[in-house]
Each structure stands twice: as structure tokens, then as C-alpha cells.
Design a protein around this motif. Structure first.
Motif, PDB file in Angstrom:
ATOM      1  N   THR A 151      59.743 112.153  28.165  1.00 60.86           N
ATOM      2  CA  THR A 151      59.639 110.981  29.131  1.00 60.86           C
ATOM      3  C   THR A 151      58.819 111.429  30.146  1.00 60.86           C
ATOM      4  N   LEU A 155      65.091 108.398  31.910  1.00 58.72           N
ATOM      5  CA  LEU A 155      65.667 108.463  30.596  1.00 58.72           C
ATOM      6  C   LEU A 155      65.319 107.336  29.759  1.00 58.72           C
ATOM      7  N   HIS A 156      64.802 107.494  28.492  1.00 57.07           N
ATOM      8  CA  HIS A 156      64.640 106.587  27.498  1.00 57.07           C
ATOM      9  C   HIS A 156      65.455 106.834  26.317  1.00 57.07           C
ATOM     10  N   SER A 157      65.361 106.095  25.128  1.00 55.08           N
ATOM     11  CA  SER A 157      65.769 106.376  23.879  1.00 55.08           C
ATOM     12  C   SER A 157      65.028 105.667  22.774  1.00 55.08           C
ATOM     13  N   LYS A 166      67.281 107.527  16.353  1.00 58.00           N
ATOM     14  CA  LYS A 166      67.765 107.116  17.647  1.00 58.00           C
ATOM     15  C   LYS A 166      68.059 108.535  18.423  1.00 58.00           C
ATOM     16  N   ARG A 167      67.149 108.778  19.245  1.00 59.93           N
ATOM     17  CA  ARG A 167      67.462 109.962  19.988  1.00 59.93           C
ATOM     18  C   ARG A 167      66.910 109.845  21.346  1.00 59.93           C
ATOM     19  N   ASP A 168      67.642 110.500  22.417  1.00 58.81           N
ATOM     20  CA  ASP A 168      66.991 110.232  23.755  1.00 58.81           C
ATOM     21  C   ASP A 168      65.971 110.811  24.151  1.00 58.81           C
ATOM     22  N   ILE A 170      64.778 112.608  27.254  1.00 50.62           N
ATOM     23  CA  ILE A 170      65.684 113.302  28.580  1.00 50.62           C
ATOM     24  C   ILE A 170      64.616 113.862  29.560  1.00 50.62           C
ATOM     25  N   ASN A 175      63.202 116.646  23.114  1.00 52.56           N
ATOM     26  CA  ASN A 175      64.077 116.589  21.823  1.00 52.56           C
ATOM     27  C   ASN A 175      63.184 116.175  20.538  1.00 52.56           C
ATOM     28  N   CYS A 194      63.730 100.623  22.807  1.00 53.82           N
ATOM     29  CA  CYS A 194      64.256 101.706  23.758  1.00 53.82           C
ATOM     30  C   CYS A 194      65.687 101.386  23.884  1.00 53.82           C
ATOM     31  N   GLU A 196      68.129 103.027  25.651  1.00 49.19           N
ATOM     32  CA  GLU A 196      68.915 103.715  26.926  1.00 49.19           C
ATOM     33  C   GLU A 196      68.285 103.046  28.251  1.00 49.19           C
ATOM     34  N   CYS A 198      66.699 101.804  31.362  1.00 50.03           N
ATOM     35  CA  CYS A 198      65.750 102.549  32.139  1.00 50.03           C
ATOM     36  C   CYS A 198      65.012 101.893  33.188  1.00 50.03           C
TER      37      CYS A 198
END
Length: 380
Positions: A151, A155-157, A166-168, A170, A175, A194, A196, A198
């Protein structure tokens, strides 16, 4: 319970369902989900049946004898300890196996795609090919796509429900997420989101993922690696690269966001737009302060989306609007009115700018915006 069950019967109305077997990732997750649901259902039915039986069998009756007190039952205690332990083992083993499977390093030969989340758009970079694009990503079927997730701000996902994952994303951490589209999946388009929260336009941070045949991907990436044809004579003579056909886009991936009624633009000017004049207006209007266009030595900024082959994309504004003249003109004129919180400056003369706290006086006229539209749409 019946109503809840019926809500799952309308799969066609919910095309973004994650219960698919389109990749190795969601096949593994769905298999684990089915196993957990199976054992969970058995436990629920047995416990509830025993509870209901006990309530009715030993309920208080008029004139009945007092209930007997029980002080320990070794057989019963062993039974209710062993059975849950066995069930937990049946759940834990496949769960741990799936975790190790989905968290393992990507297999050799995977296609690495560096994904960077921005407020509120997505950047995709293919280091193997030197290609950078925004909000639209192509991957070939049958080959593992290895997403390196970072990012730029908050934070995004990253999530493409129909393909799994689906993974963040950070801050200060990288990741990884990988999956392999099934070789028989065929050419298709999928929604990405997205997931998460944000910021103000979190819900407007979308992208499209295209699964294509290996030869289609080779054609697409080879074309994307070249400068835009408008800036390169060799590119103009080269064969056009593959682009996912607009006519084949499924209805559920087409943007449906309405444009603000108060944002007016004279669409008749669009027919008079000139790409060469637009290139000049693009540079003089300050657009080069944020955007890069391969082949245009004046446009090299990495702050905003890379616009090298912008004309070949199907969407704009973080997947929020169709990439056509009508929407692009309004986006250039006042992006903040189109997308709350957008960092892109308001450039339309007379439009209110939250940054200036007043109307824009030094910007682009509608005629100049029409030229910029012609320029950007020519970048294919």
C-alpha cells in the motif's frame, strides 16, 4: 431457516459469489467450507435434538416425583469428551492443510504482479515485462498469478470474489497472494474490490480482472510494453495488441455509477476534440505533475495512475465509470464531484475546488478538455 435457504437459490442474481471452483485457491477454500459446514450441521442437529428430547422427556409434571441428583457418570463424561475431540481433529487437519497450501510460496514460473493500493485506485506492475497499468489487470489461464501486495498510504484489502483470495495490504509490509485460474476457465472479466475500509471513497475503489488465453495475454502484454502509438512511430506500425472485447463484458462488471447532475459539459465539443492540441493542454494544464505516459518525455510522474495505454481500458476513476468521452470529460473537469475525496485536482474553469475553497480561475475550458479527451482516448 427456509427463507435463509431460499436466499442461496438465486446464484444468477449474485454473480460476485465466492463459492466457485475457478482457481485452485477457491477450490481449496470451498472444499474446506463444505467440510466445516458438514460437521457443524451434524453437531448442531445432534445437540439440538438431545436438548429438545431432554426438555420434553424430563419436564416437570403435576404430581411427578422429584428429579434425581446425579453425581458423576464416567462413561458419559468420556463420551462427551472423545466425540468433540474427534470432530475437532476432523476439522483441524484439513484447516491446517489448507492454510499451509494457500500460504506457501508461489510455484516456479508464476507470473509476478506487483499490486499497490492507493486512495482510491489500484496500480498493477508486471516486472517481468516492464508494464504498469491501473485498475485493470490481465492474467493468463493455466498460469499461476503471484500478487505482491503493498500500500502507498492506508490499509486496503485485495479481493476478486469469483477467483478467490482476499488479502490485506498493510503499511510497511509486503503480503503475498497467488492463485491459478483453471486452464478451461476461458476468457472472462471479473470484479475486484477493496474490502478494508480505507476512507471516504473506499466503496469506489474497484478494479477489473481479465482471465485470458495465453496467446491473448502475450499479445496484450507485448502491446502494453510499447509506448502509446500516438508517441511512437514503430508502435503505430505494429499490430494492435489484444484487448478484452467491450461487447463481451458481462453486465455485472459494467460500471453503473451515475454522474452528478450539477456537473455540466457541452458534449457537442467532444466531436471537435483534437489529440495534438490535447497533448499540449495535457502538459500545460498540469496533468504531467501526477501522470506518466510512456513515450511522452514530459509525463513521468508516478503519483497518479499511469496513462500510457489509457485508451485501451474499459473503465476510469478506479473502475467507477465507463471509459468513454462523456464520462472522461466530466472526470477531467471535476473529478472530486465525480468521486468524493479524489485527490485529482479540479481543472475545469468555473468549477468549485475544495482545495482552493472557491472556483477555479486558471484551468481548462470545456474546449480544451475536449482536446485532452481526444488525446487520452487516442493512447491505445
Amino acid at each position: 431457516m427456509a427463507l435463509l435457504a431460499l436466499t442461496a437459490c438465486g446464484g444468477a442474481e449474485y454473480p460476485n459469489s465466492t463459492f466457485n471452483h475457478t482457481t485452485d485457491f477457491n477450490t481449496a477454500i470451498d472444499g474446506l467450507w463444505n467440510r466445516l459446514l458438514f460437521w457443524g450441521t451434524i453437531v448442531f442437529v445432534v445437540v439440538e435434538a438431545g436438548l429438545i428430547y431432554t426438555i420434553f422427556r424430563f419436564r416437570k409434571r403435576p404430581g411427578g416425583a422429584p428429579a434425581k441428583q446425579i453425581h458423576g457418570n464416567v462413561a458419559l463424561e468420556i463420551t462427551w469428551t472423545v466425540i468433540p475431540a474427534v470432530i475437532l481433529v476432523l476439522i483441524a487437519v484439513p484447516t491446517v492443510k489448507t492454510i499451509f497450501q494457500t500460504q506457501a510460496p508461489a510455484p516456479a514460473g508464476a507470473l509476478t504482479i506487483e499490486v499497490t493500493g492507493h486512495q482510491w485506485w489500484w496500480e498493477f506492475h508486471y516486472p517481468e515485462y516492464g508494464v504498469t497499468t491501473a485498475n485493470e489487470v490481465y492474467i493468463p489461464v493455466g498460469r499461476t498469478a503471484n500478487f505482491v501486495l503493498r500500500t502507498k498510504d492506508v490499509l486496503h484489502s485485495f479481493w476478486v470474489p469469483q477467483l478467490g483470495g482476499k488479502r490485506d495490504l498493510i503499511s510497511n509490509k509486503t503480503n503475498l497472494l497467488w492463485f491459478t485460474p483453471n486452464a478451461d476457465l476461458g476468457t472472462n472479466a471479473w470484479n475486484g474490490f477493496c474490502v478494508e475500509y480505507c476512507g471516504a471513497s473506499h466503496a469506489n475503489m474497484k478494479f477489473r480482472m481479465f482471465t485470458v488465453q495465453p496467446d491473448e495475454f502475450a499479445s496484450w502484454v507485448a502491446h502494453q510494453a510499447r509506448p502509446a502509438a500516438l508517441h511512437d512511430s514503430t508502435a503505430r506500425s505494429a499490430p494492435a495488441g489484444y484487448i478484452f472485447p467491450a461487447a463481451d463484458l458481462p453486465a455485472h462488471v459494467l460500471p453503473q455509477t451515475p454522474t452528478p447532475a450539477r456537473l455540466q459539459f457541452d458534449d457537442a465539443l467532444l466531436a471537435q476534440g483534437d489529440a495534438k492540441r490535447g497533448e499540449t493542454a495535457f502538459m500545460m494544464g498540469g496533468c504531467i505533475g501526477c501522470h506518466a505516459i510512456q513515450g511522452n518525455p514530459m509525463a513521468v510522474s508516478p503519483i497518479g495512475p499511469n496513462l500510457t495505454h489509457f485508451g485501451s481500458r474499459h473503465t476510469l476513476g478506479g473502475g467507477l465509470f465507463p471509459n468513454d468521452d462523456h464520462h472522461l470529460a466530466r472526470w477531467i473537469k471535476n473529478a472530486k464531484a465525480m468521486k468524493p475525496g479524489a485527490l485529482m485536482l479540479v481543472v475545469g474553469i468555473g468549477e468549485y475546488s475544495p482545495d482552493l475553497k472557491g472556483p477555479v480561475t486558471a484551468g481548462l475550458t470545456d474546449a480544451q478538455i475536449a482536446d485532452v479527451v481526444a488525446y487520452l482516448r487516442a493512447l491505445k
